[in-house]
Design an enzyme around this catalytic site. Structure first.
Site, PDB file in Angstrom:
ATOM      1  N   SER A 147      17.737  -1.934  13.333  1.00 52.78           N
ATOM      2  CA  SER A 147      16.449  -1.429  12.881  1.00 52.78           C
ATOM      3  C   SER A 147      15.344  -1.827  13.869  1.00 52.78           C
ATOM      4  O   SER A 147      15.403  -1.465  15.041  1.00 52.78           O
ATOM      5  CB  SER A 147      16.166  -1.933  11.463  1.00 52.78           C
ATOM      6  OG  SER A 147      15.114  -1.216  10.867  1.00 52.78           O
ATOM      7  N   GLU A 241      19.902   7.850   5.869  1.00 55.77           N
ATOM      8  CA  GLU A 241      18.847   6.880   6.136  1.00 55.77           C
ATOM      9  C   GLU A 241      17.636   7.506   6.805  1.00 55.77           C
ATOM     10  O   GLU A 241      17.719   8.531   7.493  1.00 55.77           O
ATOM     11  CB  GLU A 241      19.375   5.721   6.945  1.00 55.77           C
ATOM     12  CG  GLU A 241      19.902   6.038   8.322  1.00 55.77           C
ATOM     13  CD  GLU A 241      20.124   4.740   9.101  1.00 55.77           C
ATOM     14  OE1 GLU A 241      19.125   4.090   9.438  1.00 55.77           O
ATOM     15  OE2 GLU A 241      21.287   4.391   9.336  1.00 55.77           O
ATOM     16  N   HIS A 271      20.913   2.687   5.625  1.00 55.10           N
ATOM     17  CA  HIS A 271      20.288   1.931   6.708  1.00 55.10           C
ATOM     18  C   HIS A 271      20.904   0.533   6.828  1.00 55.10           C
ATOM     19  O   HIS A 271      20.873  -0.266   5.898  1.00 55.10           O
ATOM     20  CB  HIS A 271      18.785   1.827   6.443  1.00 55.10           C
ATOM     21  CG  HIS A 271      18.012   1.197   7.551  1.00 55.10           C
ATOM     22  ND1 HIS A 271      17.992   1.703   8.827  1.00 55.10           N
ATOM     23  CD2 HIS A 271      17.212   0.091   7.588  1.00 55.10           C
ATOM     24  CE1 HIS A 271      17.214   0.959   9.590  1.00 55.10           C
ATOM     25  NE2 HIS A 271      16.746  -0.036   8.869  1.00 55.10           N
TER      26      HIS A 271
END
Length: 299
Positions: A147, A241, A271
């Protein structure tokens, strides 16, 4: 080791994310909550944790049999640059070290809003240089992250190129956050299917890190950067996601720049599903594939 079903795991993820990852939850509680969720799983044998410092920042080393390897994965945790730590990503890093047969150094870079952009980048760059100064050859270093941490790893590869330093062996990016402008379609359409990221939390994290500045946002956004000359990369992303389009666009940009890139999409997964590797077999299988890739690139 537990093997929860995708349905059960998705429900757990959605519930815990509602508790901690929302704009109404105080930041200190978000940080404690994420540490609680990821920080206490049993470590896989033979992984042991060694806590130390690197470039004036705390770092957790995930080693096999209490020995640092000649190769290292420098790992940057996710959490929107505002939450997360080596403890929160303990489960993920332990299994990545196991499957790559390589030490993982998970760094506690500074977090926003106390330390906004570019503090995390400065910490990451200092850590990379410190590893080289301590004897690690660049071709024995992998930059990895999930991320925001994936975006940080990619940013560092670009900074390394700009400073005419040798590139690492490769990059491993899990659902990297590269489009800070929120112009990607999935940033709008995928909130209903992604059990992790919600809009209020994503706006909170972006505002804290980028200081609600259009100039900083443009500087931090990676979609228009020249990727030529950076290390080969492996990208993992789930189809369910919010940051899906970031990974798809990154692959296209890398190919056009002549960078060797491998993108693997995971159907109906969310995610950073890798987060709970000790509970979820697909997470372990994904990290096994990544570990084998990393091992092959550094040997």
């Amino acid at each position: 080791m537990i093997n929860l079903s995708s349905v059960t795991m998705r429900r757990m993820v959605r519930t815990t994310s509602k508790w901690f990852l929302n704009g109404r939850c105080p930041l200190w509680l978000q940080r404690k909550g994420l540490n609680l969720l990821g920080g206490y799983a049993f470590l896989p044998k033979p992984i042991k944790i060694e806590k130390s410092m690197i470039a004036a920042r705390p770092v957790w080393w995930f080693n096999l049999d209490n020995r640092r390897s000649e190769q290292v994965i420098l790992y940057f945790h996710g959490g929107g640059y505002g939450i997360g730590s080596p403890r929160s990503h303990r489960d993920l890093c332990a299994y990545l070290a196991l499957y790559a047969n390589t030490s993982v150094a998970s760094i506690a870079y500074r977090l926003a809003p106390e330390h906004p952009y570019p503090a995390a980048i400065d910490d990451g760059m200092a850590a990379y240089k410190a590893l080289m100064d301590s004897g690690f050859s660049p071709d024995k270093i992998t930059l990895a992250g999930d991320s925001a941490g994936g975006g940080l790893a990619l940013t560092l590869a670009l900074k390394i190129k700009a400073q005419n330093l040798p590139q690492p062996a490769c990059l491993f990016l899990i659902s990297p956050w590269i489009n800070k402008s929120r112009e990607a379609v999935s940033h709008v359409t995928q909130f209903e299917v992604d059990p992790v990221i919600n809009e209020s939390w994503s706006l909170q994290m972006a505002g804290n890190y980028l200081q609600n500045s259009a100039q900083i946002t443009a500087e931090a956004c990676l979609v228009d950067k020249d990727l030529s000359g950076i290390a080969p990369m492996l990208i993992h992303v789930g189809t369910d996601e919010v940051l899906l389009d970031d990974s798809l666009l990154l692959k296209q940009k890398a190919i056009k720049a002549g960078v060797h890139v491998t993108l693997i999409t995971f159907k109906e997964l969310w995610h950073v599903f890798h987060f709970s590797a000790s509970l979820f077999k697909p997470a372990r299988m994904a990290l096994k594939q990544a570990g084998e890739y990393i091992h092959s690139m550094m040997n």
